[in-house]
Scaffold this motif. Structure first.
Motif, short mmCIF file in Angstrom:
data_model
loop_
_atom_site.label_atom_id
_atom_site.label_comp_id
_atom_site.label_asym_id
_atom_site.label_seq_id
_atom_site.Cartn_x
_atom_site.Cartn_y
_atom_site.Cartn_z
N ASP A 58 37.57 48.14 82.20
CA ASP A 58 37.64 48.23 80.74
C ASP A 58 36.64 49.29 80.29
O ASP A 58 35.43 49.08 80.37
N VAL A 59 37.16 50.44 79.88
CA VAL A 59 36.30 51.56 79.46
C VAL A 59 36.06 51.48 77.96
O VAL A 59 37.01 51.37 77.18
N ARG A 60 34.80 51.51 77.59
CA ARG A 60 34.43 51.47 76.17
C ARG A 60 33.50 52.64 75.87
O ARG A 60 32.60 52.94 76.66
N TRP A 61 33.72 53.29 74.76
CA TRP A 61 32.92 54.46 74.39
C TRP A 61 31.82 54.06 73.42
O TRP A 61 32.07 53.41 72.41
N ARG A 62 30.60 54.44 73.77
CA ARG A 62 29.42 54.09 72.97
C ARG A 62 28.75 55.37 72.44
O ARG A 62 28.75 56.40 73.10
N ASP A 89 29.88 60.63 61.85
CA ASP A 89 31.17 60.15 61.35
C ASP A 89 32.18 60.00 62.48
O ASP A 89 32.98 59.05 62.49
N ALA A 90 32.17 60.90 63.44
CA ALA A 90 33.07 60.79 64.58
C ALA A 90 32.80 59.50 65.35
O ALA A 90 33.74 58.81 65.78
N HIS A 91 31.54 59.16 65.50
CA HIS A 91 31.19 57.92 66.20
C HIS A 91 31.57 56.68 65.38
O HIS A 91 31.91 55.64 65.96
N ARG A 92 31.51 56.79 64.07
CA ARG A 92 31.96 55.67 63.24
C ARG A 92 33.45 55.41 63.46
O ARG A 92 33.87 54.27 63.62
N VAL A 93 34.25 56.48 63.48
CA VAL A 93 35.69 56.33 63.69
C VAL A 93 35.96 55.79 65.09
O VAL A 93 36.83 54.93 65.28
N ALA A 117 30.06 52.59 55.56
CA ALA A 117 30.47 51.53 56.48
C ALA A 117 30.11 51.87 57.93
O ALA A 117 30.48 52.93 58.43
N ASP A 118 29.38 50.97 58.55
CA ASP A 118 29.00 51.05 59.97
C ASP A 118 28.07 52.21 60.31
O ASP A 118 27.81 52.47 61.49
N ARG A 119 27.57 52.90 59.32
CA ARG A 119 26.62 53.99 59.60
C ARG A 119 25.37 53.45 60.31
O ARG A 119 24.95 53.97 61.34
N GLU A 120 24.81 52.38 59.74
CA GLU A 120 23.60 51.80 60.34
C GLU A 120 23.91 51.17 61.69
O GLU A 120 23.08 51.22 62.61
N ALA A 121 25.09 50.58 61.84
CA ALA A 121 25.46 49.95 63.10
C ALA A 121 25.53 50.97 64.22
O ALA A 121 25.07 50.72 65.36
N VAL A 122 26.09 52.15 63.94
CA VAL A 122 26.17 53.20 64.94
C VAL A 122 24.77 53.72 65.28
O VAL A 122 24.43 53.92 66.46
N GLN A 123 23.96 53.92 64.26
CA GLN A 123 22.60 54.40 64.50
C GLN A 123 21.79 53.40 65.31
O GLN A 123 20.98 53.78 66.16
N GLU A 145 23.10 51.33 67.55
CA GLU A 145 23.59 51.44 68.92
C GLU A 145 22.93 52.60 69.65
O GLU A 145 22.58 52.50 70.83
N ILE A 146 22.77 53.72 68.95
CA ILE A 146 22.12 54.89 69.54
C ILE A 146 20.66 54.56 69.85
O ILE A 146 20.14 54.92 70.92
N ALA A 147 19.99 53.87 68.93
CA ALA A 147 18.60 53.47 69.14
C ALA A 147 18.48 52.51 70.32
O ALA A 147 17.53 52.57 71.11
N THR A 148 19.45 51.61 70.47
CA THR A 148 19.46 50.67 71.59
C THR A 148 19.57 51.42 72.91
O THR A 148 18.87 51.10 73.89
N ALA A 149 20.43 52.43 72.95
CA ALA A 149 20.57 53.24 74.16
C ALA A 149 19.25 53.91 74.51
O ALA A 149 18.85 53.96 75.68
N ALA A 150 18.56 54.41 73.49
CA ALA A 150 17.27 55.06 73.72
C ALA A 150 16.25 54.07 74.28
O ALA A 150 15.48 54.38 75.19
N ARG A 151 16.26 52.85 73.73
CA ARG A 151 15.33 51.82 74.23
C ARG A 151 15.65 51.43 75.68
O ARG A 151 14.76 51.02 76.42
N MET A 152 16.90 51.57 76.06
CA MET A 152 17.30 51.28 77.44
C MET A 152 16.93 52.40 78.39
O MET A 152 17.10 52.28 79.60
N GLY A 153 16.44 53.50 77.85
CA GLY A 153 16.03 54.62 78.69
C GLY A 153 17.03 55.75 78.78
O GLY A 153 16.84 56.68 79.57
N VAL A 154 18.09 55.70 77.97
CA VAL A 154 19.07 56.78 77.99
C VAL A 154 18.49 57.98 77.25
O VAL A 154 18.24 57.91 76.05
N ARG A 155 18.28 59.06 77.99
CA ARG A 155 17.71 60.27 77.40
C ARG A 155 18.68 61.45 77.46
O ARG A 155 18.41 62.52 76.93
N GLY A 156 19.79 61.24 78.13
CA GLY A 156 20.81 62.28 78.23
C GLY A 156 22.15 61.64 78.50
O GLY A 156 22.22 60.48 78.92
#
Length: 226
Positions: free
Chosen positions: A40-44, A104-108, A166-172, A174-185
């Motif tokens: 199951d591929v999901r795009w984050r 906006d692309a990530h929101r869609v 709508a979902d602007r903060e939710a996307v942001q 998610e991005i912050a969560t990835a950064a906290r997980m150590g995703v830098r690239g």
């Protein structure tokens, strides 16, 4: 292996990242190499440069400022085109006029995740194609709406939500969560939410990682191994 084993792969990426486009193609090949595993591929979301204004920036000036010289930029383009050709990607980098803000692309893409099987994956692929092969501005609402339609989304919903927050903060977040997980690239392939494969790796590397996690899950050993 139990052929009912299902594994999730979260692809953390930005739709203006050329290596994420390469990574998408290599993931496709990896999935063809994995037997007996339902993936199951999901795009984050991830943003390479969240400081770009909503209207975007003129591409050439932005890239020159980023890479320092036309010669260095030319070398990067040549390398990307060679890699892309190996993956079936016809990079048309000189056709890109705008470096967009991708929020906006990530929101869609987020909304596409609940729009039915395969819709989000089709949209992610189409956004890569629009930007890198057709030079379209994927920060433009009309481009995003057309892409959503092609992917099978209810465009009335997209047209209604896109002008709002709508979902602007939710996307942001998610991005912050990835950064906290150590995703830098990006791309980063997160398998079962536990095991990360960083970068546009060879399909064999991705396939091995998916296969190993699936085997652990099938044996009930995934939690113990984490």
């Amino acid at each position: 292996m139990d052929n009912r084993t299902g594994v999730s792969v979260d692809v953390i990426s930005d739709v203006v990242c050329p290596w994420c486009f390469v990574g998408q193609k290599r993931l496709d090949r990896a999935l063809e190499m994995v037997d007996g595993v339902e993936v199951d591929v999901r795009w984050r979301p991830y943003q390479l440069d969240p400081s770009i204004p909503p209207g975007g920036l003129e591409r050439k000036s932005y890239m020159l400022a980023k890479f320092g010289s036309e010669d260095r930029l030319r070398q990067m383009h040549t390398s990307l085109k060679e890699t892309g050709a190996q993956e079936g990607i016809a990079f048309a980098l000189d056709a890109i006029e705008v470096s967009p803000n991708t929020l906006d692309a990530h929101r869609v893409l987020r909304w596409a995740g609940s729009a039915g099987p395969g819709v989000q994956d089709r949209l992610a692929r189409r956004l890569f194609e629009l930007y890198f092969q057709e030079g379209q501005n994927i920060g433009d609402a009309s481009v995003l709406i057309d892409a959503a339609r092609e992917a099978g989304m209810d465009t009335a919903v997209v047209e209604t939500l896109l002008p709002t927050d709508a979902d602007r903060e939710a996307v942001q977040e998610e991005i912050a969560t990835a950064a906290r997980m150590g995703v830098r690239g990006v791309p980063c392939f997160l398998i079962e939410g536990k095991y990360a494969v960083m970068g546009a790796q060879d399909p064999g590397v991705l396939a091995d990682a998916i296969r190993q996690v699936a085997e652990l899950k099938a044996r009930g050993e995934l939690e113990a191994a984490s």
